[in-house]
Design an enzyme around this catalytic site. Structure first.
Site, PDB file in Angstrom:
ATOM      1  N   GLU A 125      10.036  53.519   6.210  1.00 41.74           N
ATOM      2  CA  GLU A 125      10.686  53.693   4.903  1.00 41.74           C
ATOM      3  C   GLU A 125       9.944  54.740   4.077  1.00 41.74           C
ATOM      4  O   GLU A 125      10.543  55.483   3.311  1.00 41.74           O
ATOM      5  CB  GLU A 125      10.740  52.337   4.171  1.00 41.74           C
ATOM      6  CG  GLU A 125      11.792  51.423   4.793  1.00 41.74           C
ATOM      7  CD  GLU A 125      11.548  49.938   4.616  1.00 41.74           C
ATOM      8  OE1 GLU A 125      10.673  49.547   3.818  1.00 41.74           O
ATOM      9  OE2 GLU A 125      12.248  49.165   5.306  1.00 41.74           O
ATOM     10  N   SER A 165      13.335  43.185  12.510  1.00 44.26           N
ATOM     11  CA  SER A 165      14.218  42.016  12.617  1.00 44.26           C
ATOM     12  C   SER A 165      13.597  40.841  13.368  1.00 44.26           C
ATOM     13  O   SER A 165      14.299  40.085  14.042  1.00 44.26           O
ATOM     14  CB  SER A 165      15.566  42.405  13.247  1.00 44.26           C
ATOM     15  OG  SER A 165      16.270  43.270  12.378  1.00 44.26           O
ATOM     16  N   GLY A 215      15.479  45.513   9.407  1.00 44.68           N
ATOM     17  CA  GLY A 215      16.429  44.955   8.448  1.00 44.68           C
ATOM     18  C   GLY A 215      17.875  44.924   8.923  1.00 44.68           C
ATOM     19  O   GLY A 215      18.796  44.751   8.126  1.00 44.68           O
ATOM     20  N   GLU A 265       7.804  49.849  15.471  1.00 42.32           N
ATOM     21  CA  GLU A 265       8.969  49.391  14.713  1.00 42.32           C
ATOM     22  C   GLU A 265      10.122  50.377  14.888  1.00 42.32           C
ATOM     23  O   GLU A 265      10.175  51.395  14.176  1.00 42.32           O
ATOM     24  CB  GLU A 265       8.634  49.316  13.219  1.00 42.32           C
ATOM     25  CG  GLU A 265       7.573  48.320  12.854  1.00 42.32           C
ATOM     26  CD  GLU A 265       7.738  47.878  11.409  1.00 42.32           C
ATOM     27  OE1 GLU A 265       7.896  46.671  11.197  1.00 42.32           O
ATOM     28  OE2 GLU A 265       7.747  48.729  10.510  1.00 42.32           O
ATOM     29  N   ASN A 283       5.229  41.893   5.596  1.00 40.16           N
ATOM     30  CA  ASN A 283       5.452  43.066   4.738  1.00 40.16           C
ATOM     31  C   ASN A 283       6.513  42.689   3.712  1.00 40.16           C
ATOM     32  O   ASN A 283       7.699  42.661   4.022  1.00 40.16           O
ATOM     33  CB  ASN A 283       5.922  44.241   5.620  1.00 40.16           C
ATOM     34  CG  ASN A 283       6.279  45.466   4.793  1.00 40.16           C
ATOM     35  OD1 ASN A 283       6.003  45.520   3.595  1.00 40.16           O
ATOM     36  ND2 ASN A 283       6.901  46.437   5.435  1.00 40.16           N
ATOM     37  N   LYS A 308       7.428  44.320   1.184  1.00 40.59           N
ATOM     38  CA  LYS A 308       8.095  45.509   0.610  1.00 40.59           C
ATOM     39  C   LYS A 308       8.150  45.359  -0.924  1.00 40.59           C
ATOM     40  O   LYS A 308       7.244  44.769  -1.494  1.00 40.59           O
ATOM     41  CB  LYS A 308       9.471  45.699   1.244  1.00 40.59           C
ATOM     42  CG  LYS A 308       9.397  45.654   2.782  1.00 40.59           C
ATOM     43  CD  LYS A 308      10.635  46.096   3.461  1.00 40.59           C
ATOM     44  CE  LYS A 308      10.432  45.997   4.975  1.00 40.59           C
ATOM     45  NZ  LYS A 308      11.524  46.520   5.759  1.00 40.59           N
ATOM     46  N   HIS A 337       4.796  53.491   7.335  1.00 40.90           N
ATOM     47  CA  HIS A 337       6.034  52.725   7.522  1.00 40.90           C
ATOM     48  C   HIS A 337       7.228  53.688   7.488  1.00 40.90           C
ATOM     49  O   HIS A 337       7.229  54.651   6.736  1.00 40.90           O
ATOM     50  CB  HIS A 337       6.166  51.664   6.427  1.00 40.90           C
ATOM     51  CG  HIS A 337       7.267  50.691   6.719  1.00 40.90           C
ATOM     52  ND1 HIS A 337       8.591  50.987   6.521  1.00 40.90           N
ATOM     53  CD2 HIS A 337       7.233  49.440   7.244  1.00 40.90           C
ATOM     54  CE1 HIS A 337       9.325  49.950   6.910  1.00 40.90           C
ATOM     55  NE2 HIS A 337       8.526  48.998   7.342  1.00 40.90           N
TER      56      HIS A 337
HETATM   57  P1  PGA Z   1      12.383  43.449   8.930  1.00 39.73           P
HETATM   58  O1  PGA Z   1      11.332  44.587   8.456  1.00 39.73           O
HETATM   59  O2  PGA Z   1      11.586  42.350   9.557  1.00 39.73           O
HETATM   60  O3  PGA Z   1      13.078  43.031   7.671  1.00 39.73           O
HETATM   61  O4  PGA Z   1      13.302  44.107   9.919  1.00 39.73           O
HETATM   62  C1  PGA Z   1      10.219  44.891   9.227  1.00 39.73           C
HETATM   63  C2  PGA Z   1       9.429  46.005   8.561  1.00 39.73           C
HETATM   64  O5  PGA Z   1      10.041  46.905   7.979  1.00 39.73           O
HETATM   65  O6  PGA Z   1       8.184  46.009   8.603  1.00 39.73           O
END
Ligand code: PGA
Length: 237
Positions: A97, A199, A168, A162, A8, A10, A95
């Site tokens: 976010e 992460s 992150g 997740e 991903n 982003k 997601h």
């Molecule tokens: P990350 O993000 O690996 O940077 O923690 C995962 C995600 O948001 O899909």
């Protein structure tokens, strides 16, 4: 079963960066072809060009979101059919976010997943608890309820667990907590692939991917670095 590793990106990247990264990832993924399935989810504007770069690779493409309607007056949005036409096989929906910044509710995510399936895409439906829910001991109840409300009534999909507090941050749940959650989700949606995200990096990937209930990983930050992402693909073999 083959593990599924999803990148991903982003809202990161540029055309030159995307070209270099895609070439490096394709080289790694093609070496592991047949043993690991790799999907890249770049920003939508890069999908068409990347699809051409990947024409002779086993790497598949996915969008990061789609609209619940087939088409219409939805300025700035992208339809599942457009993603399909550009070369996608998958699309991430729900997601955390987007749930947070775009106020997406589980009912709307279910509608997006249904639309994606109708257009021949496999939705990757994201679920996960915020930190205060984990700390209150209610994570399993929260995530199973969120999953029940977010999944379509029929069709093939992938689930991605997740935890919001792990995205992150460099923090991950214990192996026991991941196994607990995945076991509950697999009971809820038998025969559905359940990925872990939050992460995942080159150092922790082999431990997480070795857990029997983990069918793959959704990778954010570490998917932007060819070497780290290559190591994660190898860890999934
Ligand atoms: P990350 O993000 O690996 O940077 O923690 C995962 C995600 O948001 O899909």
């Amino acid at each position: 079963m083959k593990k599924l590793i999803v990148a991903n990106w982003k809202m990161h990247g540029s055309r030159p960066m995307a070209t270099d990264l895609v070439r490096a990832v394709a080289e790694q993924a093609d070496t592991c072809a047949g043993r690991v399935e790799v999907v890249l989810c770049p920003p939508a504007i890069f999908i068409h060009e990347i699809s051409e770069l990947l024409s002779r690779s086993v790497v598949a493409l996915g969008g990061q979101d789609c609209h619940a309607e087939a088409e219409g007056a939805y300025t700035g949005d992208i339809s599942a059919a457009m993603l399909k036409e550009a070369g996608c096989a998958y699309v991430i929906v729900g997601h955390s976010e987007r749930r947070a910044a775009h106020h997406e509710q589980s009912g709307a995510i279910r509608a997006k997943a249904q639309q994606a399936i109708g257009q021949g895409l496999v939705p990757i439906i994201c679920v996960g608890e915020p930190r205060e829910i984990r700390e209150s001991g209610q994570a399993v109840a929260y995530v199973t309820a969120q999953t029940g409300a977010s999944i379509p009534s029929s069709g093939d999909f992938v689930l991605a667990y997740e935890p919001v507090w792990a995205i992150g941050t460099g923090l991950t749940p214990t192996s026991e907590d991941i196994c607990d959650m995945h076991a509950q989700l697999k009971q809820l949606v038998p025969s559905t692939r359940v990925l872990y995200g939050g992460s995942v990096n080159a150092a922790n990937a082999s431990g997480i991917l070795a857990l029997p209930s983990v069918d793959g990983a959704l990778v954010g930050g570490a998917s932007l670095k060819a070497e780290a992402f290559g190591n994660i693909i190898r860890a999934a073999e």
